[in-house]
Design an enzyme around this catalytic site. Sequence first.
Site, PDB file in Angstrom:
ATOM      1  N   LYS A 132       0.777  -1.372  -0.100  1.00  0.00           N
ATOM      2  CA  LYS A 132      -0.081  -0.167   0.066  1.00  0.00           C
ATOM      3  C   LYS A 132       0.730   1.292  -0.094  1.00  0.00           C
ATOM      4  O   LYS A 132       0.403   2.318  -0.535  1.00  0.00           O
ATOM      5  CB  LYS A 132      -0.970  -0.113   1.201  1.00  0.00           C
ATOM      6  CG  LYS A 132      -2.071  -0.984   1.051  1.00  0.00           C
ATOM      7  CD  LYS A 132      -3.411  -0.458   0.234  1.00  0.00           C
ATOM      8  CE  LYS A 132      -4.425  -1.275   0.354  1.00  0.00           C
ATOM      9  NZ  LYS A 132      -5.659  -0.676  -0.417  1.00  0.00           N
ATOM     10  N   ASP A 134      -8.495  -0.783   6.350  1.00  0.00           N
ATOM     11  CA  ASP A 134      -8.526  -2.133   7.130  1.00  0.00           C
ATOM     12  C   ASP A 134      -7.299  -2.498   7.742  1.00  0.00           C
ATOM     13  O   ASP A 134      -7.229  -3.549   8.103  1.00  0.00           O
ATOM     14  CB  ASP A 134      -9.149  -2.776   5.980  1.00  0.00           C
ATOM     15  CG  ASP A 134     -10.570  -3.173   5.928  1.00  0.00           C
ATOM     16  OD1 ASP A 134     -11.564  -2.876   6.923  1.00  0.00           O
ATOM     17  OD2 ASP A 134     -11.316  -3.056   4.966  1.00  0.00           O
TER      18      ASP A 134
END
Length: 377
Positions: free
Chosen positions: A76, A113
């Site tokens: 990410k 998340d």
Amino acid sequence: MSDNRPSPHPLPWLARPAARTWRCAPAPTEVRAFHAALPGYSPTPLVELPAIAHELGVGRLFVKDESRRLGLPAFKVLGASWAIHRVLAEHAEHPGNAGDEAPGHLTLIAATDGNHGRAVAHTARLLGQRAHIFVPRGVHPRAVAAIAAEQARVTEIAGPYDEAVRHATEAADAPHTVLIQDTGWPGYERIPGWIVEGYATLCAEIDEQLAHAVTSAPDLVAVPVGVGSLAQAVVTHYRSRPSGRAPALLSVEPANAACVLRSLALGEPVSVTTGHTLMAGLNCGTPSGLAWPHLYGGLDAAVAVTDADSIRAADRLAALGVSSGPCGAATLAGTRAALTGTGREERRTALGLDANSVVVLLSTEGTDANPHATAAH
């Protein structure tokens, strides 16, 4: 829109034969150079696993191992770093956009998340920013602690991911704040678009690594899907080429949060009610509005897998030396579901695969990102 039609069981598989001919514009080329200039950058490994290729009845199988990327245990940071770079460059040119404060005094806000929020917090800390991260229920306490360890303010939300996004969006209305969210909707598209662009580096690395290992492009690329931003980047990469053989692209989701599969089946983006899943980073109920046209246009197939499937896949990868959390291992679980078992010949035909095919699985996180028990437990 919400989908209230009865669906007692998630659709496990969907094939879309026209996707390989769909085309789109390419990602900007300067992204890879930006990442290459960052301290500590190096391409993550592309690991060949002949044993799994044999098990699945394909020629060669490679796993893109994102268990260690720029100091974090997931991919990410590629998107977060590029988007934050673009945001800060824009505020440096137009400081009035952030009120009277300098770019170094912004607060970067995100819902997560796990991995995206940690990447935003990590990048913010390195650049002297503040970060405020909203975390929904179901995220492992160690993942939450890792975000806080990046000196971020963490707010835990009792509801699901979509509710955390709503809270983050509301918080970003305050002065001197910027929402760094990896899902887009009408009116909020530039920053999630930059995040998607950041993921292009991962795909460029695969091209270079495969060129040293095989003489052809992959026949299948499997990508895990939450809201679909990484899948948007993968579709952009492989569907922006004007000529040459295009690979099949397979999305993999948790059975308890298969919003993209459900949306593809209905032909429009819908929200689903999510349940608990160990694939926490994929536990999203609504596809990104920014990603949706690419997902609908360019994904060849979608499959949903159970937690047990994902954990077995993670255990198998661990036995072969690849550290993969449940989200990363979902691509092996999904590809295994597609290529084996009852109906496999039809699914293999839909994906254009045979005994000589080259398969690439994206393993997007290591076990440090999302701790889990083994299947034996």
